[in-house]
Design an enzyme around this catalytic site. Structure first.
Site, PDB file in Angstrom:
ATOM      1  N   LYS A  13      -0.059  -7.583   4.502  1.00 42.58           N
ATOM      2  CA  LYS A  13       0.672  -7.515   6.018  1.00 42.58           C
ATOM      3  C   LYS A  13      -0.238  -7.348   7.123  1.00 42.58           C
ATOM      4  O   LYS A  13      -0.022  -8.070   8.154  1.00 42.58           O
ATOM      5  CB  LYS A  13       1.857  -6.502   5.780  1.00 42.58           C
ATOM      6  CG  LYS A  13       2.771  -6.586   4.845  1.00 42.58           C
ATOM      7  CD  LYS A  13       3.729  -5.609   4.677  1.00 42.58           C
ATOM      8  CE  LYS A  13       3.366  -3.932   4.530  1.00 42.58           C
ATOM      9  NZ  LYS A  13       2.731  -3.518   3.226  1.00 42.58           N
ATOM     10  N   ARG A  88      11.110   0.173   7.018  1.00 47.42           N
ATOM     11  CA  ARG A  88      10.786   0.291   5.856  1.00 47.42           C
ATOM     12  C   ARG A  88      11.855   0.949   4.987  1.00 47.42           C
ATOM     13  O   ARG A  88      11.905   1.157   3.807  1.00 47.42           O
ATOM     14  CB  ARG A  88       9.422   1.455   5.608  1.00 47.42           C
ATOM     15  CG  ARG A  88       8.233   0.588   4.990  1.00 47.42           C
ATOM     16  CD  ARG A  88       7.271   2.052   4.846  1.00 47.42           C
ATOM     17  NE  ARG A  88       6.273   1.666   4.233  1.00 47.42           N
ATOM     18  CZ  ARG A  88       4.803   1.201   4.777  1.00 47.42           C
ATOM     19  NH1 ARG A  88       4.820   0.966   6.085  1.00 47.42           N
ATOM     20  NH2 ARG A  88       3.886   1.025   4.109  1.00 47.42           N
ATOM     21  N   ARG A 127      -9.695  -1.873  -1.203  1.00 44.41           N
ATOM     22  CA  ARG A 127      -9.333  -1.986   0.246  1.00 44.41           C
ATOM     23  C   ARG A 127     -10.501  -0.710   1.008  1.00 44.41           C
ATOM     24  O   ARG A 127     -10.504   0.315   0.449  1.00 44.41           O
ATOM     25  CB  ARG A 127      -7.983  -1.723   0.583  1.00 44.41           C
ATOM     26  CG  ARG A 127      -7.861  -1.374   2.406  1.00 44.41           C
ATOM     27  CD  ARG A 127      -6.407  -1.479   2.521  1.00 44.41           C
ATOM     28  NE  ARG A 127      -5.440  -0.592   2.135  1.00 44.41           N
ATOM     29  CZ  ARG A 127      -4.198  -0.605   2.323  1.00 44.41           C
ATOM     30  NH1 ARG A 127      -3.717  -1.470   3.177  1.00 44.41           N
ATOM     31  NH2 ARG A 127      -3.376   0.188   1.925  1.00 44.41           N
ATOM     32  N   ARG A 160      -8.985   4.814   1.627  1.00 41.62           N
ATOM     33  CA  ARG A 160      -7.882   5.963   2.015  1.00 41.62           C
ATOM     34  C   ARG A 160      -7.472   6.534   0.912  1.00 41.62           C
ATOM     35  O   ARG A 160      -7.344   6.126  -0.309  1.00 41.62           O
ATOM     36  CB  ARG A 160      -6.855   4.970   2.569  1.00 41.62           C
ATOM     37  CG  ARG A 160      -6.810   4.807   4.036  1.00 41.62           C
ATOM     38  CD  ARG A 160      -6.027   3.707   4.396  1.00 41.62           C
ATOM     39  NE  ARG A 160      -4.508   3.740   4.051  1.00 41.62           N
ATOM     40  CZ  ARG A 160      -3.678   2.832   4.328  1.00 41.62           C
ATOM     41  NH1 ARG A 160      -3.832   2.003   4.986  1.00 41.62           N
ATOM     42  NH2 ARG A 160      -2.287   3.125   3.800  1.00 41.62           N
ATOM     43  N   ARG A 171       3.651   4.655  -4.446  1.00 38.81           N
ATOM     44  CA  ARG A 171       4.144   3.930  -3.168  1.00 38.81           C
ATOM     45  C   ARG A 171       4.729   2.596  -3.648  1.00 38.81           C
ATOM     46  O   ARG A 171       5.736   2.247  -2.917  1.00 38.81           O
ATOM     47  CB  ARG A 171       2.923   3.675  -2.332  1.00 38.81           C
ATOM     48  CG  ARG A 171       2.076   4.779  -1.823  1.00 38.81           C
ATOM     49  CD  ARG A 171       0.787   4.825  -1.129  1.00 38.81           C
ATOM     50  NE  ARG A 171       0.840   3.810  -0.201  1.00 38.81           N
ATOM     51  CZ  ARG A 171      -0.263   3.141   0.499  1.00 38.81           C
ATOM     52  NH1 ARG A 171      -1.536   3.347  -0.426  1.00 38.81           N
ATOM     53  NH2 ARG A 171      -0.236   2.217   1.218  1.00 38.81           N
TER      54      ARG A 171
END
Ligand code: ADP
Ligand code: ADP
Ligand code: ZN
Length: 214
Positions: A13, A88, A127, A160, A171
């Site tokens: 996204k 969300r 990531r 992260r 998540r």
């Protein structure tokens, strides 16, 4: 043009939202980035948000909705925006719809970036996020020119905390429970469009341009 990005954590996204923002000259508004900036600056909001984020849980709606409604009311958002990571939950979507209705506005496109769960854990492990400007990279699929250093601002790139595998699975569960129902919500609103997020980053973006127009 008012756009919402939907999709699982790690679907791409943010990567696509940044390119959309640049091409159509509209601001990219990421609630995750706003929360991380608040954490970095040690604000009250940041302290509250961090405890939820570290656990892979959503920050409560009451800390999130007003913030976004304020943000989309700023001068740079008059011609539209791309919302990344908001809404969300159904209550967040309703808060947004109500705020827009009050001004006779609506979301033009909710873009669902479709990626199966089986691809996600891999994506997240690779990531890397910039501590300076919030840019994101991937060690394999979108590597920076120099390992560990942001192309855009030269700051350090990190994994992260919430991208570690244990938290990613949580998540994903939260996504299926609380965020996936938004697909039906925006389908009913006539705004839903989908792209195949498993393709290369550039191919996904070309598909988005086909929908939004040149
Ligand atoms: P990703 O891009 O991987 O989906 P984000 O940067 O959007 O992650 O969000 C990171 C975390 O920030 C989320 O796991 C959640 O804790 C919090 N967060 C971001 N946006 C929202 C939102 N709209 N509502 C509640 N929590 C949010
Ligand atoms: P989200 O905002 O949905 O959480 P990101 O845009 O941060 O997702 O992308 C998650 C990770 O996957 C990042 O490391 C990014 O560089 C990488 N990525 C994004 N899109 C693709 C793609 N189409 N193919 C492979 N990797 C991708
Ligand atoms: Zn940077």
């Amino acid at each position: 043009m008012k756009i919402i990005m939907l999709g699982a954590p790690g679907a791409g996204k943010g990567t696509q939202a940044k390119q959309i923002a640049a091409k159509y000259s509209i601001p990219h508004i990421s609630t995750g980035d706003i929360f991380r900036a608040n954490i970095k600056n040690g604000t009250e909001l940041g302290k509250k948000a961090k405890s939820y984020m570290d656990q892979g849980l959503l920050v409560p709606d009451e800390l999130t909705c007003d913030l976004v409604v304020d943000r989309i009311s700023q001068a740079d958002a008059v011609n539209g925006y791309v919302l990344d990571g908001f809404p969300r939950t159904i209550p967040q979507a309703e808060a947004l719809t109500n705020a827009l209705n009050a001004r006779n506005e609506k979301i033009d496109y909710a873009i669902n970036v479709e990626v199966p769960d089986s691809n996600i854990v891999n994506r997240m492990g690779g990531r890397r996020a910039c501590l300076g400007c919030g840019a994101t990279y991937h060690v394999e699929f979108n590597a920076p020119k120099k390992e560990g250093v942001c192309d855009a601002c030269g700051a350090e790139l990190v994994l992260r905390d919430d991208d570690k595998p244990e938290t990613v699975q949580k998540r994903l569960n939260v996504y299926h429970d609380q965020t996936q129902p938004l697909i039906e919500y925006y389908s009913k609103a006539g705004a839903m469009v989908e792209v195949d997020g498993t393709q290369d980053i550039d191919v996904v973006f070309q598909d988005i341009i086909k929908i939004l127009g040149e």
